[in-house]
Motif scaffolding. Structure first.
Motif: not given
Length: 351
Positions: A309-320
């Motif tokens: 959840e913290d490092e490899y989720s869609v939520a973590r990387w969608e903005k970048p």
């Protein structure tokens, strides 16, 4: 604005995990994502690549095109993004001619050189691309999963221990390489090995339970296990792997046992989200310890889920991801800075 993704298919695993999940974030930024499988046949492919210029940006996924096709795409595309999640500049671990292939490396070089932006799936791939074109045009975007799609494993204290491996025909050899470590574990612990795949192994001395893979059932099948397992050959091809199966295990709340190669070392926190084990003795110890302690499996599985959840989720990387695409069309992005052979650059009316 339209982002055209040229892929191996909208149902291909790489598109499903590396591009499609970011469609909502792209839409918020004003982009419409359209996926188009690369056409078969030279003439159909050429026409497709020429039409690609109708989009505001084109994302080419994984494919190392022949030079004349890359030239056609580069001349047509206003902005070109290249996304890759494998060491496509090498042959695979089991190729009879060996891993190193200078022709593939040359194709890789011309592709990243032609692109305005390169998206790499792990640090090793990032470094390979940046060595050719510098870090300014390369971004590290790991393969991501959506944890909310994965039910959590229950880790019951009773019953037969269940190990799980998920993969396909092309990666089955790595499961056979685990045969000796699994036999060592089986000598100490009674377990079933759930294999979620389109083909199933014959591992003498290991009880294999075949489970046909389906996109609709894989998450529940993973959550029905106790421990996820993975193995990578220690070579340059494997260093390009992005650890999807490990991320899936962790999203389902499973501790993972895997060898110390490539992204295993980056994703798995040894002793916290699972165990890194190379020798049969280490595998036996890891599986035995997890077998004897359902509470440990549960706590490690919970830590694994949090790490995803913290490092490899869609939520973590969608903005970048969306920001990297969007920045290409900002006024500060000067497309005249494209480097590479002049024949691969966009014509003047696209600059």
């Amino acid at each position: 604005m339209q982002l055209l993704a040229l892929t191996e298919g909208d149902d291909h695993v790489c598109y499903r995990y590396r591009v499609a999940p970011f469609a909502p974030a792209l839409q918020k930024a004003g982009w419409q994502l359209h996926c188009e499988p690369l056409a078969k046949g030279a003439w159909a492919r050429w026409r497709q690549l020429r039409r690609a210029g109708q989009a505001d940006a084109v994302l080419l996924q994984r494919k190392l095109l022949p030079w004349w096709q890359l030239r056609a795409l580069r001349r047509s595309a206003k902005t070109l993004v290249f996304d890759f999640d494998d060491a496509i500049f090498h042959r695979d671990s089991y190729h009879p001619k060996g891993i190193v292939n200078w022709q593939r490396m040359a194709h890789f070089w011309t592709t990243v050189y032609a692109a305005d932006l390169v998206l790499a799936g792990n640090r090793y791939l990032y470094d390979q691309a940046a060595a050719f074109i510098g870090p300014e045009r390369v971004r590290l975007v790991p393969t991501c999963v959506e944890p909310r799609k994965y039910p959590l494993a229950e880790h019951a204290a009773d019953g037969v221990l269940k190990l799980v491996w998920i993969g396909q025909r092309s990666t089955m050899r790595s499961l056979y390489q685990m045969h000796e470590p699994l036999l060592a574990a089986a000598a100490a612990v009674r377990f079933d090995l759930h294999v979620i795949s389109d083909v199933f192994p014959d591992l003498a001395g290991v009880r294999v339970r075949p489970m046909a893979w389906s996109e609709t059932t894989e998450t529940a099948q993973l959550a029905g296990a106790d421990i996820g397992i993975s193995w990578l050959p220690d070579d340059r091809w494997s260093r390009g792997k992005c650890g999807l199966k490990v991320l899936q295990y962790m999203a389902a709340g499973l501790p993972v046992v895997a060898n110390r190669v490539g992204v295993h070392v980056e994703i798995i926190v040894d002793g916290v989200t699972g165990f890194l084990a190379d020798t049969p003795e280490e595998w036996r110890a890891a599986v035995e310890r997890l077998s004897n302690d359902a509470g440990l499996r549960a706590s490690m599985g919970a830590a694994a889920r949090r790490r995803v959840e913290d490092e490899y989720s869609v939520a973590r990387w969608e903005k970048p991801f969306a920001e990297a695409i969007d920045a290409l069309l900002q006024p500060k992005h000067d497309l005249t800075r494209r480097v590479g052979p002049a024949s691969l650059r966009a014509p003047a009316h696209h600059v």
